[in-house]
Every structure is written in C-alpha cells, then in structure tokens.
Design a protein around this motif. Structure first.
Motif, PDB file in Angstrom:
ATOM      1  N   UNK A 126      29.411  47.150  66.889  1.00 21.29           N
ATOM      2  CA  UNK A 126      30.323  48.013  66.261  1.00 21.29           C
ATOM      3  C   UNK A 126      29.581  48.645  65.229  1.00 21.29           C
ATOM      4  N   UNK A 127      28.559  48.195  64.600  1.00 19.65           N
ATOM      5  CA  UNK A 127      27.961  49.154  63.711  1.00 19.65           C
ATOM      6  C   UNK A 127      27.230  50.236  64.424  1.00 19.65           C
ATOM      7  N   UNK A 128      26.590  50.132  65.533  1.00 17.77           N
ATOM      8  CA  UNK A 128      26.387  51.290  66.205  1.00 17.77           C
ATOM      9  C   UNK A 128      27.383  52.255  66.713  1.00 17.77           C
ATOM     10  N   UNK A 129      28.433  51.607  67.059  1.00 21.32           N
ATOM     11  CA  UNK A 129      29.617  52.603  67.367  1.00 21.32           C
ATOM     12  C   UNK A 129      29.976  53.256  66.115  1.00 21.32           C
ATOM     13  N   UNK A 130      30.021  52.651  65.188  1.00 19.22           N
ATOM     14  CA  UNK A 130      30.623  53.517  63.847  1.00 19.22           C
ATOM     15  C   UNK A 130      30.013  54.645  63.371  1.00 19.22           C
ATOM     16  N   UNK A 131      28.525  54.580  63.762  1.00 19.30           N
ATOM     17  CA  UNK A 131      27.461  55.699  63.607  1.00 19.30           C
ATOM     18  C   UNK A 131      28.031  56.681  64.513  1.00 19.30           C
ATOM     19  N   UNK A 132      28.751  56.657  65.646  1.00 16.26           N
ATOM     20  CA  UNK A 132      29.174  57.799  66.439  1.00 16.26           C
ATOM     21  C   UNK A 132      30.602  58.308  66.125  1.00 16.26           C
ATOM     22  N   UNK A 133      30.988  57.409  65.310  1.00 12.50           N
ATOM     23  CA  UNK A 133      32.472  57.585  65.187  1.00 12.50           C
ATOM     24  C   UNK A 133      32.633  58.330  63.991  1.00 12.50           C
ATOM     25  N   UNK A 134      33.720  59.254  63.750  1.00  9.14           N
ATOM     26  CA  UNK A 134      33.902  60.182  62.795  1.00  9.14           C
ATOM     27  C   UNK A 134      35.371  59.860  61.732  1.00  9.14           C
ATOM     28  N   UNK A 135      36.047  58.946  62.657  1.00  8.04           N
ATOM     29  CA  UNK A 135      37.554  58.884  62.092  1.00  8.04           C
ATOM     30  C   UNK A 135      37.821  57.506  61.361  1.00  8.04           C
ATOM     31  N   UNK A 136      36.851  56.506  61.480  1.00  8.75           N
ATOM     32  CA  UNK A 136      37.146  55.350  60.714  1.00  8.75           C
ATOM     33  C   UNK A 136      36.561  55.218  59.361  1.00  8.75           C
ATOM     34  N   UNK A 137      37.521  55.210  58.495  1.00  9.09           N
ATOM     35  CA  UNK A 137      37.002  55.246  57.035  1.00  9.09           C
ATOM     36  C   UNK A 137      37.104  53.827  56.219  1.00  9.09           C
ATOM     37  N   UNK A 138      37.532  52.706  57.013  1.00 13.41           N
ATOM     38  CA  UNK A 138      37.769  51.505  56.635  1.00 13.41           C
ATOM     39  C   UNK A 138      37.706  50.437  57.495  1.00 13.41           C
ATOM     40  N   UNK A 139      36.668  49.599  57.427  1.00 14.47           N
ATOM     41  CA  UNK A 139      36.138  48.492  58.468  1.00 14.47           C
ATOM     42  C   UNK A 139      36.057  47.209  57.828  1.00 14.47           C
ATOM     43  N   UNK A 140      36.646  46.118  58.359  1.00  9.36           N
ATOM     44  CA  UNK A 140      36.679  44.629  57.616  1.00  9.36           C
ATOM     45  C   UNK A 140      36.406  43.981  58.505  1.00  9.36           C
ATOM     46  N   UNK A 141      35.110  43.301  58.681  1.00  8.26           N
ATOM     47  CA  UNK A 141      34.784  42.253  59.681  1.00  8.26           C
ATOM     48  C   UNK A 141      34.190  40.961  58.753  1.00  8.26           C
ATOM     49  N   UNK A 142      34.983  40.529  57.559  1.00  6.75           N
ATOM     50  CA  UNK A 142      34.653  39.454  56.852  1.00  6.75           C
ATOM     51  C   UNK A 142      34.853  38.357  57.589  1.00  6.75           C
ATOM     52  N   UNK A 143      34.614  37.044  57.049  1.00 11.42           N
ATOM     53  CA  UNK A 143      34.848  35.831  57.603  1.00 11.42           C
ATOM     54  C   UNK A 143      34.618  35.793  59.198  1.00 11.42           C
ATOM     55  N   UNK A 144      33.563  36.103  59.418  1.00 11.58           N
ATOM     56  CA  UNK A 144      32.951  35.888  60.914  1.00 11.58           C
ATOM     57  C   UNK A 144      31.533  34.966  60.797  1.00 11.58           C
ATOM     58  N   UNK A 145      30.989  34.930  61.947  1.00 10.90           N
ATOM     59  CA  UNK A 145      29.618  34.282  61.896  1.00 10.90           C
ATOM     60  C   UNK A 145      28.436  34.782  61.801  1.00 10.90           C
ATOM     61  N   UNK A 146      28.353  35.402  60.570  1.00  9.79           N
ATOM     62  CA  UNK A 146      27.155  36.334  60.141  1.00  9.79           C
ATOM     63  C   UNK A 146      25.819  35.475  59.828  1.00  9.79           C
ATOM     64  N   UNK A 147      24.703  35.814  60.367  1.00 10.99           N
ATOM     65  CA  UNK A 147      23.423  35.362  59.693  1.00 10.99           C
ATOM     66  C   UNK A 147      22.839  36.381  58.855  1.00 10.99           C
ATOM     67  N   UNK A 148      21.863  35.841  58.204  1.00 11.80           N
ATOM     68  CA  UNK A 148      21.001  37.021  57.941  1.00 11.80           C
ATOM     69  C   UNK A 148      20.195  37.445  59.009  1.00 11.80           C
ATOM     70  N   UNK A 149      19.880  38.929  58.814  1.00 10.86           N
ATOM     71  CA  UNK A 149      19.211  39.327  59.787  1.00 10.86           C
ATOM     72  C   UNK A 149      18.062  40.375  59.504  1.00 10.86           C
ATOM     73  N   UNK A 150      16.831  40.702  60.110  1.00 12.81           N
ATOM     74  CA  UNK A 150      15.872  41.286  59.518  1.00 12.81           C
ATOM     75  C   UNK A 150      15.213  42.108  60.702  1.00 12.81           C
ATOM     76  N   UNK A 151      15.713  43.350  60.881  1.00 15.62           N
ATOM     77  CA  UNK A 151      15.023  44.326  61.975  1.00 15.62           C
ATOM     78  C   UNK A 151      14.483  45.537  61.324  1.00 15.62           C
ATOM     79  N   UNK A 152      13.759  46.277  62.206  1.00 16.02           N
ATOM     80  CA  UNK A 152      13.067  47.538  61.537  1.00 16.02           C
ATOM     81  C   UNK A 152      14.059  48.395  61.023  1.00 16.02           C
ATOM     82  N   UNK A 153      15.392  48.412  61.432  1.00 12.63           N
ATOM     83  CA  UNK A 153      16.461  49.433  60.742  1.00 12.63           C
ATOM     84  C   UNK A 153      17.310  48.786  59.833  1.00 12.63           C
ATOM     85  N   UNK A 154      17.115  47.594  59.363  1.00 13.19           N
ATOM     86  CA  UNK A 154      17.683  46.877  58.455  1.00 13.19           C
ATOM     87  C   UNK A 154      17.017  46.655  57.328  1.00 13.19           C
ATOM     88  N   UNK A 155      17.587  46.328  56.099  1.00 10.46           N
ATOM     89  CA  UNK A 155      16.763  45.896  55.004  1.00 10.46           C
ATOM     90  C   UNK A 155      16.460  44.384  55.146  1.00 10.46           C
TER      91      UNK A 155
END
Length: 241
Positions: free
Chosen positions: A191-220
């Motif tokens: 969804x993050x990649x899709x948002x970069x190609x989208x010019x319409x969405x101004x508010x997105x909330x994906x809280x309370x999901x199963x996230x973990x810490x990630x560290x790729x070259x394109x992320x902090x």
C-alpha cells in the motif's frame, strides 16, 4: 433507532418503529427527508424494503445510517438494488451490519458504476480478502467515492494488496482507513508503494495491524511499515506545497 430530517424529530424507539411501519411500499415519503438513522436495533426484511423504496423515490435523501443494525446479506442486496437506480445518497453507513459475502458483492457491483455516493462505512463487517478484492475492483472504475472505512475487518495481506492495486489507478479516493485488519508489513508496504503513485489520498490509517520493525535500504532503521506510510504521505504533501 432514529428517523430524522429537518422537520421531523420523533423521540423514543417505539414511536420511531411505529413511524417506519406506517410507510407503505413505494411511498415517496417526505420530500424534505434528508437522512435516515437507525442505530443498533433490529430491522426485518420488510422494513428494509421500505427503506429501499425511500432510497429510490426520495431525491432529497442524502444519508443512510444503519450503524450496527444487523441487516444481513439479503437486506444488503436490497439496498444495493435500490442504489442501482438513480439515487441521491452521498453517505452510507453499514458499520457492523453483518452484510456477508453476498452483500459485499452486490454493493461492489453497484459501487463500480455509482456516480453519487461519496462516503461508505463498512467497519466491523468481518470482511476478508475475497470481499476486499471485490471492493478493490469496484474502486478501479469508481470516480466518485471520497471516503472509505474498512476498520476492524480481516482483509489481511491479500486484501491489502488488492486495495493497493486499486489505489494506484483510483485518484478520487481521499480517505482510506484499514486499521485493525490483520495486515502485516507485506500488505502495508504494498500500500505504501501504491500511495507513492496516488495523488488523491490525503489521509490513510492502518494502525492496529501486525507490524514489525523493518530495515531496508529505502527505510530508516527500525522504522515500522506503518510509520513509512505516514512519512511518505507527509513527504508528498510537502512536495505539493
């Protein structure tokens, strides 16, 4: 349950139910009626047919709120059929309505070509990946819907990827809430990649999901995928200003 418009303020559940039962099939109810609100009560199929009749016959009805009214899939199909004709609904709240697979499918078919509805709330409907895919398919062709709530369902990564595919092409949707949907980093990064190609969405909330810490070259380092999405949206806003 409440039935409200600018000139009608019936108080007390028993009186409101009586008012609904007075409405004959096909009645063009009141021309002044702008919204119907039913909150956490029981409506049978007959009641829903009356509501559908109001949708079809009242050109001033802009909002229908069925908040946690367990109408089921059959009644959801009745609503969808009514909306397949010319209607004036801009806000539809079906949160906690238990509308099921058939209900979602019927609504998605209508949504694909609908040119009136601006806000749709499908929170707490146990929506899983297959139904999310049907909603996503509708978003690819819908040019009107601005706000979509899918809070506390179970679309998972497969559903999130389908939504991501949809928002790449849909430039109309402005608000999308998918928190509490059992989405992991895989779905959120899509969804993050899709948002970069989208010019319409101004508010997105994906809280309370199963996230973990990630560290790729394109992320902090140690940035979660949710934080990534929020940061990307903020960066997009800065570029526009």
């Amino acid at each position: 349950m409440c039935i409200r418009d600018r000139y009608m303020g019936v108080q007390g559940a028993s009186n409101q139910i009586k008012e609904l039962k007075k409405l004959p099939e096909g009645l063009n109810f009141k021309k002044s009626l702008k919204s119907l609100h039913f909150d956490n009560v029981s409506l049978n199929k007959g009641n829903m047919k009356i509501v559908a009749s109001i949708i079809r016959n009242n050109s001033n009805l802009h909002a229908l709120n069925l908040n946690f009214v367990s109408i089921g899939s059959e009644s959801a199909e009745i609503i969808a059929i009514a909306m397949s004709y010319k209607h004036s609904l801009t806000h539809l709240n079906l949160a906690g309505c238990n509308i099921g697979l058939k209900g979602i499918k019927a609504l998605s078919i209508v949504l694909a070509e609908d040119d009136t509805l601006a806000e749709l709330n499908l929170d707490c409907n146990r929506i899983q990946a297959q139904s999310a895919k049907e909603i996503a398919a509708a978003l690819k062709t819908n040019k009107r819907l601005k706000i979509l709530y899918l809070i506390y369902n179970s679309i998972g990564d497969a559903g999130a990827k389908a939504m991501a595919d949809a928002i790449e092409s849909n430039q109309t949707l402005a608000v999308l809430f998918v928190y509490g949907n059992r989405i992991t980093d895989e779905g959120t990064l899509a969804m993050a990649n899709a948002l970069m190609k989208n010019n319409g969405i101004v508010e997105f909330n994906a809280d309370h999901n199963k996230f973990t810490a990630v560290s790729y070259t394109h992320l902090r380092a140690h940035e979660t995928s949710l934080h990534l999405v929020c940061r990307l949206l903020l960066e997009k806003k800065k570029k526009k200003t």
